[in-house]
Design a protein around this motif. Structure first.
Motif, PDB file in Angstrom:
ATOM      1  N   MET A 259       0.828  -1.205   0.000  1.00 27.40           N
ATOM      2  CA  MET A 259       0.000   0.000   0.000  1.00 27.40           C
ATOM      3  C   MET A 259       0.865   1.260   0.000  1.00 27.40           C
ATOM      4  O   MET A 259       0.520   2.256  -0.646  1.00 27.40           O
ATOM      5  N   MET A 260       1.989   1.228   0.696  1.00 22.84           N
ATOM      6  CA  MET A 260       2.888   2.378   0.694  1.00 22.84           C
ATOM      7  C   MET A 260       3.388   2.656  -0.734  1.00 22.84           C
ATOM      8  O   MET A 260       3.462   3.810  -1.172  1.00 22.84           O
ATOM      9  N   THR A 261       3.711   1.590  -1.455  1.00 21.86           N
ATOM     10  CA  THR A 261       4.140   1.751  -2.843  1.00 21.86           C
ATOM     11  C   THR A 261       3.005   2.313  -3.696  1.00 21.86           C
ATOM     12  O   THR A 261       3.219   3.183  -4.545  1.00 21.86           O
ATOM     13  N   ALA A 262       1.790   1.816  -3.477  1.00 21.88           N
ATOM     14  CA  ALA A 262       0.640   2.288  -4.246  1.00 21.88           C
ATOM     15  C   ALA A 262       0.367   3.764  -3.972  1.00 21.88           C
ATOM     16  O   ALA A 262       0.072   4.538  -4.897  1.00 21.88           O
ATOM     17  N   ILE A 263       0.460   4.176  -2.717  1.00 21.93           N
ATOM     18  CA  ILE A 263       0.245   5.581  -2.374  1.00 21.93           C
ATOM     19  C   ILE A 263       1.304   6.451  -3.032  1.00 21.93           C
ATOM     20  O   ILE A 263       0.999   7.514  -3.594  1.00 21.93           O
ATOM     21  N   THR A 264       2.546   6.003  -2.981  1.00 21.79           N
ATOM     22  CA  THR A 264       3.630   6.763  -3.604  1.00 21.79           C
ATOM     23  C   THR A 264       3.404   6.881  -5.102  1.00 21.79           C
ATOM     24  O   THR A 264       3.557   7.960  -5.691  1.00 21.79           O
TER      25      THR A 264
ATOM     26  N   VAL B 149       2.822  10.390  -7.151  1.00 24.12           N
ATOM     27  CA  VAL B 149       3.703  10.820  -8.233  1.00 24.12           C
ATOM     28  C   VAL B 149       2.911  11.028  -9.523  1.00 24.12           C
ATOM     29  O   VAL B 149       3.152  11.998 -10.264  1.00 24.12           O
ATOM     30  N   GLN B 150       1.974  10.144  -9.802  1.00 29.25           N
ATOM     31  CA  GLN B 150       1.174  10.327 -11.012  1.00 29.25           C
ATOM     32  C   GLN B 150       0.405  11.639 -10.967  1.00 29.25           C
ATOM     33  O   GLN B 150       0.279  12.336 -11.982  1.00 29.25           O
ATOM     34  N   ASN B 151      -0.103  11.997  -9.799  1.00 28.72           N
ATOM     35  CA  ASN B 151      -0.797  13.268  -9.659  1.00 28.72           C
ATOM     36  C   ASN B 151       0.157  14.445  -9.851  1.00 28.72           C
ATOM     37  O   ASN B 151      -0.189  15.441 -10.504  1.00 28.72           O
ATOM     38  N   GLU B 152       1.375  14.308  -9.314  1.00 27.54           N
ATOM     39  CA  GLU B 152       2.374  15.360  -9.498  1.00 27.54           C
ATOM     40  C   GLU B 152       2.695  15.544 -10.978  1.00 27.54           C
ATOM     41  O   GLU B 152       2.769  16.682 -11.486  1.00 27.54           O
ATOM     42  N   LEU B 153       2.922  14.445 -11.671  1.00 24.89           N
ATOM     43  CA  LEU B 153       3.282  14.528 -13.086  1.00 24.89           C
ATOM     44  C   LEU B 153       2.131  15.080 -13.919  1.00 24.89           C
ATOM     45  O   LEU B 153       2.356  15.840 -14.863  1.00 24.89           O
ATOM     46  N   ALA B 154       0.907  14.706 -13.560  1.00 21.00           N
ATOM     47  CA  ALA B 154      -0.249  15.236 -14.278  1.00 21.00           C
ATOM     48  C   ALA B 154      -0.379  16.736 -14.054  1.00 21.00           C
ATOM     49  O   ALA B 154      -0.732  17.483 -14.970  1.00 21.00           O
ATOM     50  N   SER B 155      -0.072  17.185 -12.832  1.00 17.33           N
ATOM     51  CA  SER B 155      -0.137  18.617 -12.539  1.00 17.33           C
ATOM     52  C   SER B 155       0.908  19.378 -13.330  1.00 17.33           C
ATOM     53  O   SER B 155       0.659  20.484 -13.814  1.00 17.33           O
ATOM     54  N   GLU B 156       2.091  18.780 -13.481  1.00 19.70           N
ATOM     55  CA  GLU B 156       3.137  19.415 -14.277  1.00 19.70           C
ATOM     56  C   GLU B 156       2.698  19.554 -15.722  1.00 19.70           C
ATOM     57  O   GLU B 156       2.931  20.576 -16.370  1.00 19.70           O
ATOM     58  N   THR B 157       2.037  18.524 -16.225  1.00 17.76           N
ATOM     59  CA  THR B 157       1.598  18.530 -17.618  1.00 17.76           C
ATOM     60  C   THR B 157       0.575  19.617 -17.874  1.00 17.76           C
ATOM     61  O   THR B 157       0.566  20.262 -18.921  1.00 17.76           O
ATOM     62  N   SER B 158      -0.312  19.845 -16.889  1.00 17.17           N
ATOM     63  CA  SER B 158      -1.384  20.823 -17.077  1.00 17.17           C
ATOM     64  C   SER B 158      -1.013  22.207 -16.581  1.00 17.17           C
ATOM     65  O   SER B 158      -1.823  23.119 -16.637  1.00 17.17           O
ATOM     66  N   SER B 159       0.227  22.381 -16.092  1.00 19.28           N
ATOM     67  CA  SER B 159       0.609  23.670 -15.511  1.00 19.28           C
ATOM     68  C   SER B 159       0.675  24.778 -16.545  1.00 19.28           C
ATOM     69  O   SER B 159       0.652  25.958 -16.204  1.00 19.28           O
ATOM     70  N   GLY B 160       0.724  24.412 -17.819  1.00 17.19           N
ATOM     71  CA  GLY B 160       0.775  25.428 -18.858  1.00 17.19           C
ATOM     72  C   GLY B 160      -0.579  25.990 -19.217  1.00 17.19           C
ATOM     73  O   GLY B 160      -0.691  26.879 -20.059  1.00 17.19           O
ATOM     74  N   ASP B 161      -1.638  25.492 -18.599  1.00 20.26           N
ATOM     75  CA  ASP B 161      -2.990  25.968 -18.884  1.00 20.26           C
ATOM     76  C   ASP B 161      -3.210  27.284 -18.151  1.00 20.26           C
ATOM     77  O   ASP B 161      -3.542  27.319 -16.979  1.00 20.26           O
ATOM     78  N   THR B 162      -3.046  28.389 -18.860  1.00 23.37           N
ATOM     79  CA  THR B 162      -3.146  29.700 -18.223  1.00 23.37           C
ATOM     80  C   THR B 162      -4.570  30.028 -17.810  1.00 23.37           C
ATOM     81  O   THR B 162      -4.787  30.933 -17.013  1.00 23.37           O
ATOM     82  N   ALA B 163      -5.555  29.282 -18.338  1.00 22.42           N
ATOM     83  CA  ALA B 163      -6.936  29.559 -17.968  1.00 22.42           C
ATOM     84  C   ALA B 163      -7.268  29.010 -16.585  1.00 22.42           C
ATOM     85  O   ALA B 163      -8.280  29.351 -16.000  1.00 22.42           O
ATOM     86  N   ARG B 164      -6.404  28.153 -16.039  1.00 20.24           N
ATOM     87  CA  ARG B 164      -6.670  27.549 -14.738  1.00 20.24           C
ATOM     88  C   ARG B 164      -5.860  28.268 -13.657  1.00 20.24           C
ATOM     89  O   ARG B 164      -4.643  28.372 -13.737  1.00 20.24           O
ATOM     90  N   ASP B 165      -6.563  28.782 -12.649  1.00 21.92           N
ATOM     91  CA  ASP B 165      -5.895  29.455 -11.528  1.00 21.92           C
ATOM     92  C   ASP B 165      -5.374  28.385 -10.573  1.00 21.92           C
ATOM     93  O   ASP B 165      -6.163  27.613 -10.022  1.00 21.92           O
ATOM     94  N   PRO B 166      -4.066  28.296 -10.339  1.00 22.18           N
ATOM     95  CA  PRO B 166      -3.537  27.251  -9.468  1.00 22.18           C
ATOM     96  C   PRO B 166      -4.039  27.337  -8.039  1.00 22.18           C
ATOM     97  O   PRO B 166      -3.998  26.364  -7.305  1.00 22.18           O
ATOM     98  N   ASN B 167      -4.511  28.526  -7.627  1.00 17.37           N
ATOM     99  CA  ASN B 167      -5.029  28.681  -6.270  1.00 17.37           C
ATOM    100  C   ASN B 167      -6.549  28.618  -6.227  1.00 17.37           C
ATOM    101  O   ASN B 167      -7.154  28.810  -5.169  1.00 17.37           O
ATOM    102  N   GLY B 168      -7.153  28.334  -7.374  1.00 14.73           N
ATOM    103  CA  GLY B 168      -8.609  28.330  -7.438  1.00 14.73           C
ATOM    104  C   GLY B 168      -9.246  27.298  -6.539  1.00 14.73           C
ATOM    105  O   GLY B 168     -10.265  27.573  -5.882  1.00 14.73           O
ATOM    106  N   SER B 169      -8.666  26.099  -6.485  1.00 14.85           N
ATOM    107  CA  SER B 169      -9.246  25.040  -5.656  1.00 14.85           C
ATOM    108  C   SER B 169      -9.222  25.421  -4.191  1.00 14.85           C
ATOM    109  O   SER B 169     -10.183  25.167  -3.448  1.00 14.85           O
TER     110      SER B 169
END
Length: 239
Positions: A154-159, A163-183
């Motif tokens: 489970m520790m491996t699964a959580i990690t 990481v997948q969420n981190e990488l997905a966030s990096e991929t979408s960080s170029g979307d200027t229409a999304r406010d990173p502090n909006g959530s």
């Protein structure tokens, strides 16, 4: 044709006693495949391309690996060998947190790895050494063997999921229409509305994380405490 045995690559010897002497090795082949995946993604890895990168013919590579699936298994196990598995006298939670932190670093180094660990855990020698090391950290824990195995898995699964969420966030960080502090703002407004008293209570006293390192450390520490390991590591001491 019988289905492929996913463990056969670990059962059969790397070198056959018959035929010409091998010119390459599984380690060389795996390293070449990893280099391709790190540069161009896992989808770019093929028997033909790996063979070309080491100066071999595609047909000759089948003397070492029988399929692309076996090649991917070799890759996963090869990067599993990047863990530093030195012995430690630290408490089990600290040792496991250290492994999780290493795992996160390795998954960022090899961005194709994290999704695979959720669907095809490796049974290769490097992966088994990692598992043995993690179980050694839990040797004195008052847990059953299966519970220890589940804790590590489970520790491996959580990690991996983190990481997948981190990488997905990096991929979408170029979307200027999304406010990173909006959530964050939206959640604050929802809590202040008074319609979600239990959520407001749960968030009371929560400090603002210093960043993803702090968040990850807290998640792993909290999970280990929930798994029954006493004295979870203090995230502030582990950054």
């Amino acid at each position: 044709m019988p289905p492929e045995d996913p463990l056969d690559v670990w059962r059969r010897p790397e070198r056959s006693n018959v035929g010409p002497k091998p010119e390459h090795s599984r380690a060389v082949i795996a390293a070449a495949a990893i280099e391709i995946a790190d540069k161009d993604g896992l989808g770019a890895v093929s028997i033909r391309r790996v063979a070309a990168s080491i100066g071999a013919g595609a047909a000759s590579l089948y003397r070492y690996v029988r399929s692309r699936d076996e090649l991917v298994d070799l890759m996963i196990d090869a990067v599993s060998g990047e863990y530093d598995l030195k012995q430690s006298s630290e408490p089990a939670p600290m040792q496991l947190l250290g492994l999780a932190l290493q795992g996160r670093t390795i998954m960022h180094r090899h961005r194709w790895l994290a999704p695979l660990l959720l669907t095809r855990p490796s049974m290769g020698p490097s992966a088994l050494r990692y598992l043995e090391h993690a179980l050694a950290a839990l040797e004195s824990a008052q847990m059953s063997g299966p519970s220890k195995l589940r804790t590590v898995a489970m520790m491996t699964a959580i990690t991996s999921a983190f990481v997948q969420n981190e990488l997905a966030s990096e991929t979408s960080s170029g979307d200027t229409a999304r406010d990173p502090n909006g959530s964050t703002r939206y959640l604050a407004e929802a809590v202040q509305s008074g319609r979600y008293p239990l959520l407001a209570a749960a968030l009371t006293g929560q400090h603002e994380p210093d960043g993803p390192d702090d968040v990850f450390t807290t998640i792993i520490a909290t999970y280990l405490e929930g798994a029954g390991l006493p004295g979870p590591p203090d995230p502030a001491e582990c950054r």
